[in-house]
Design a protein around this motif. Structure first.
Motif, short mmCIF file in Angstrom:
data_model
loop_
_atom_site.label_atom_id
_atom_site.label_comp_id
_atom_site.label_asym_id
_atom_site.label_seq_id
_atom_site.Cartn_x
_atom_site.Cartn_y
_atom_site.Cartn_z
N THR A 308 0.84 -1.20 0.00
CA THR A 308 0.00 0.00 0.00
C THR A 308 0.87 1.25 0.00
OG1 THR A 308 -1.61 -1.26 1.31
CG2 THR A 308 -1.95 1.12 1.16
N VAL A 309 2.00 1.20 0.71
CA VAL A 309 2.92 2.33 0.77
C VAL A 309 3.56 2.56 -0.61
CG1 VAL A 309 5.09 3.17 1.77
CG2 VAL A 309 3.40 2.02 3.22
N ALA A 312 1.06 4.12 -2.91
CA ALA A 312 0.87 5.54 -2.60
C ALA A 312 2.01 6.38 -3.16
CB ALA A 312 0.76 5.74 -1.09
N LEU A 380 1.65 7.72 5.72
CA LEU A 380 0.57 6.80 6.10
C LEU A 380 0.69 6.37 7.56
CD1 LEU A 380 0.44 4.68 2.84
CD2 LEU A 380 -1.35 6.19 3.70
N MET A 442 -3.57 3.08 9.41
CA MET A 442 -3.29 3.41 8.01
C MET A 442 -4.56 3.25 7.17
SD MET A 442 -0.58 1.67 5.31
CE MET A 442 -1.36 0.05 5.32
N THR A 445 -6.84 6.06 7.88
CA THR A 445 -6.33 7.27 7.23
C THR A 445 -6.76 7.31 5.76
OG1 THR A 445 -4.42 7.41 8.71
CG2 THR A 445 -4.23 8.52 6.58
N ILE A 446 -6.60 6.19 5.07
CA ILE A 446 -6.99 6.13 3.66
C ILE A 446 -8.50 6.29 3.52
CG2 ILE A 446 -7.09 4.62 1.63
CD1 ILE A 446 -4.46 3.35 2.71
N GLY A 450 -7.06 10.58 3.63
CA GLY A 450 -5.67 10.98 3.85
C GLY A 450 -5.40 11.70 5.15
N LYS A 452 -4.48 12.05 8.79
CA LYS A 452 -3.83 11.22 9.80
C LYS A 452 -4.25 11.65 11.21
CE LYS A 452 0.54 11.84 8.91
NZ LYS A 452 2.00 11.65 9.06
N ALA A 487 -5.33 9.31 -1.85
CA ALA A 487 -6.22 8.51 -1.00
C ALA A 487 -7.34 7.89 -1.84
CB ALA A 487 -6.80 9.37 0.11
#
Length: 580
Positions: A308-309, A312, A380, A442, A445-446, A450, A452, A487
């Motif tokens: 996922t990182v 992104a 993230l 995380m 957050t998504i 986005g 945090k 996101a």
């Protein structure tokens, strides 16, 4: 002459012995009465204890409640108390027997052997209703009381969250050197929220029944029992957690049902990043120090969840993605006989978790900027502790999760120049370590586009009278986050994991909720793997973010997916039941 010398030396010796004895007596009775010897024994307490019998009703330590103010970790248990002096007087045993259902003969026999107060509850076969307790107390029998006694729930689903307390004079004095009034028997918190909030939870006063006896255990001042109550309207305090007891019990039951030996789950409110439930296995056992570790706060190898990182970073940095990736190749670009994925685009590579796509993408990213991977891991929330921290009264950095450990991405910066090290890092292996708490956050957050936020497990500290001592505000995590555009793209990819006919989360298509998420299988190097699934739901209106991990398993099938499925299904059922 010799005799006189001997007499002088003998007299001097006796005088010195007397001085030592006097000094010793002064030390015992005047100087170190509250902290005597190497073990800091409180001699006053011990002296009082020898001539009193007492029943502790409430030790005065603060407690925990869930978001609906229901008790968590403790409860008030109805108890029948009988003092030993009853065996020496006539009292209406038959009346008490009629109320409790316990025979008068049995009560008499129990008292014959009693040298301290008998405290009887459900474990002894006595279950009292509030009405029965009122009736017993209305009899006003000396030495007979029906009370509610504060007790710990032994099978409490939230034991890891609440934590362990115990007596430790050394720890007590080390933490609170200025609080001389605290008894050496004061309970202190060793793990969990008991440790985090220990100073707030320290007792102001005890509530107990007290009875004075002589050396033979006979009444010293008659048969009156003294009731000592805490009259302070403010203490003890309650910590109002964000936990939902119903959901916590449900989650614990599901994880237990699948026989997870090591692992657990974190369930967050996707809008606020508040903890609704947290389960860590093995179950907490006071006598087993290994079980004291909350694995949800301990960094683990995340495997493909970390892709996922990379996704992104590729999206936000504007990397030109290829139309096709040869997923017949392994992570290093060599032919893989075990792979049957074929040629995939970037989206389907994410859905099916193709290693080659993400190792080559990471290699391109790191050639442009060596800090890219840790930069987007940070955006993230995967490069710092996620738990709530901030100023609370005299604490500059109060932490709601004192046992949360820091994550890691790179161990050696030189690895950024080695393709194989970059490849392993890209798929969440090598030195990547992430807590399940951070993985769940995380996903939240998504789901929020986005934004945090720090994870909260405590909403506020409440005085005894219900007013607020301190409210913990929502707080953003430090540093930049991903853009709303990124996101949105990640939301699309995470949904494809479930909707793609070959996606690793396709089994979730049958759930009442639409689910978005990412699976992960992390090799540990010890012939075991970590199985993950982290995501959020409902996809179009996120309410929950959930990370599940089974650690150090040799099983081919993933209990993590099954637990995620059952938790989501049960939450749907609970929501439907509440709307009827």
């Amino acid at each position: 002459m010799i005799m006189k010398k001997r007499m002088k030396w003998t007299g001097a010796f006796i005088f010195i012995c007397m001085l030592v004895l006097i000094a010793r007596l002064a030390d015992i009775q005047l100087i170190n009465t509250e902290s005597f010897g190497g073990e800091n024994v409180n001699l006053i307490e011990e002296s009082v204890g020898q001539r009193t019998q007492e029943v502790m009703i409430d030790d005065g330590r603060g407690r925990f409640v869930d978001r609906n103010l229901l008790p968590v970790g403790n409860f008030q248990e109805p108890k029948l108390v009988l003092f030993p002096f009853l065996k020496n007087i006539e009292w209406p045993k038959e009346k008490l027997a009629q109320i409790t259902g316990y025979s008068a003969f049995a009560l008499k026999n129990m008292l014959e052997d009693a040298d301290k107060p008998l405290i009887m509850g459900s474990a002894e076969g006595i279950t009292l209703t509030e009405s029965q307790m009122d009736t017993i107390n209305d009899l006003e029998i000396p030495g007979v009381f029906a009370i509610y006694q504060q007790a710990k729930k032994k099978d409490e689903a939230a034991n890891h969250i609440i934590g362990i307390t115990g007596e430790s004079p050394d720890v007590l004095r080390e933490r609170y050197p200025d609080k001389k009034e605290l008894s050496s028997k004061t309970q202190v918190g060793f793990t969990g929220l008991e440790k985090a909030f220990d100073e707030f939870l320290l007792p102001d006063a005890e509530t107990k029944l007290l009875y004075h006896v002589d050396g033979d255990g006979n009444p010293l001042f008659g048969i009156n029992v003294k009731y000592i109550a805490n009259a302070n309207p403010f203490y003890p305090v309650s910590v109002k957690t964000t936990i939902d007891s119903r959901i916590q019990k449900m989650a614990d039951a599901i994880v237990t049902r699948y026989g997870i030996k090591k692992g657990g789950l974190v369930l967050l409110d996707a809008e606020t990043s508040e903890v609704l439930a947290m389960v860590s296995k093995p179950a907490l056992e006071r006598s087993d120090s290994g079980s004291h570790i909350n694995h949800m706060l301990t960094p683990q190898i995340p495997g493909s969840v970390f892709k996922t990182v990379i996704a992104a970073a590729a999206i936000e940095s504007g990397l030109k993605l290829k139309n096709s990736y040869n997923c017949q190749l392994d992570m290093y670009g060599e032919h893989d006989d075990d792979s049957d994925m074929g040629i995939l685009n970037f989206e389907r590579s994410f859905a099916r978790s193709c290693n080659y796509t993400f190792t080559t993408t990471a290699d391109e990213l790191i050639k442009k900027d060596k800090k890219t991977i840790e930069e987007f891991a940070g955006k993230l929330g995967l490069t710092e502790k996620n738990g709530w921290s901030g100023n609370v009264f005299h604490y500059n950095q109060f932490r709601q999760f004192p046992e949360e450990k820091s994550p890691s991405i790179w161990d050696d910066p030189r690895d950024k120049g080695a393709f194989r090290a970059v490849a392993q890092t890209a798929i969440g292996q090598k030195n990547v370590r992430v807590t399940p708490l951070a993985a769940a956050n995380m996903m939240a957050t998504i789901a929020r586009g986005g934004e945090k936020k720090q994870v909260k497990i405590a909403d506020s500290i409440l005085y005894k009278n219900g007013t607020t001592m301190f409210a913990f505000p929502d707080q953003d995590m430090e540093g930049d986050g991903i853009s709303p555009y990124t996101a949105s793209k990640l939301q699309h990819l995470l949904r494809l994991v479930v909707t793609d006919k070959d996606g690793t989360g396709r089994r979730f298509q049958s759930l009442p909720f639409e689910v978005s998420g990412k699976s992960g299988t992390a090799e540990t190097g010890h012939d075991t793997v970590h199985k993950w699934f982290a995501g959020y739901f409902p996809s179009n209106n996120p309410k929950y973010a959930l990370a599940v991990v089974e650690l150090d398993t040799q099983s081919e099938t993933s209990s993590a997916n099954s637990i995620f499925y059952d938790v989501a299904a049960e939450l749907s059922r609970l929501e439907n039941a509440s709307t009827r």
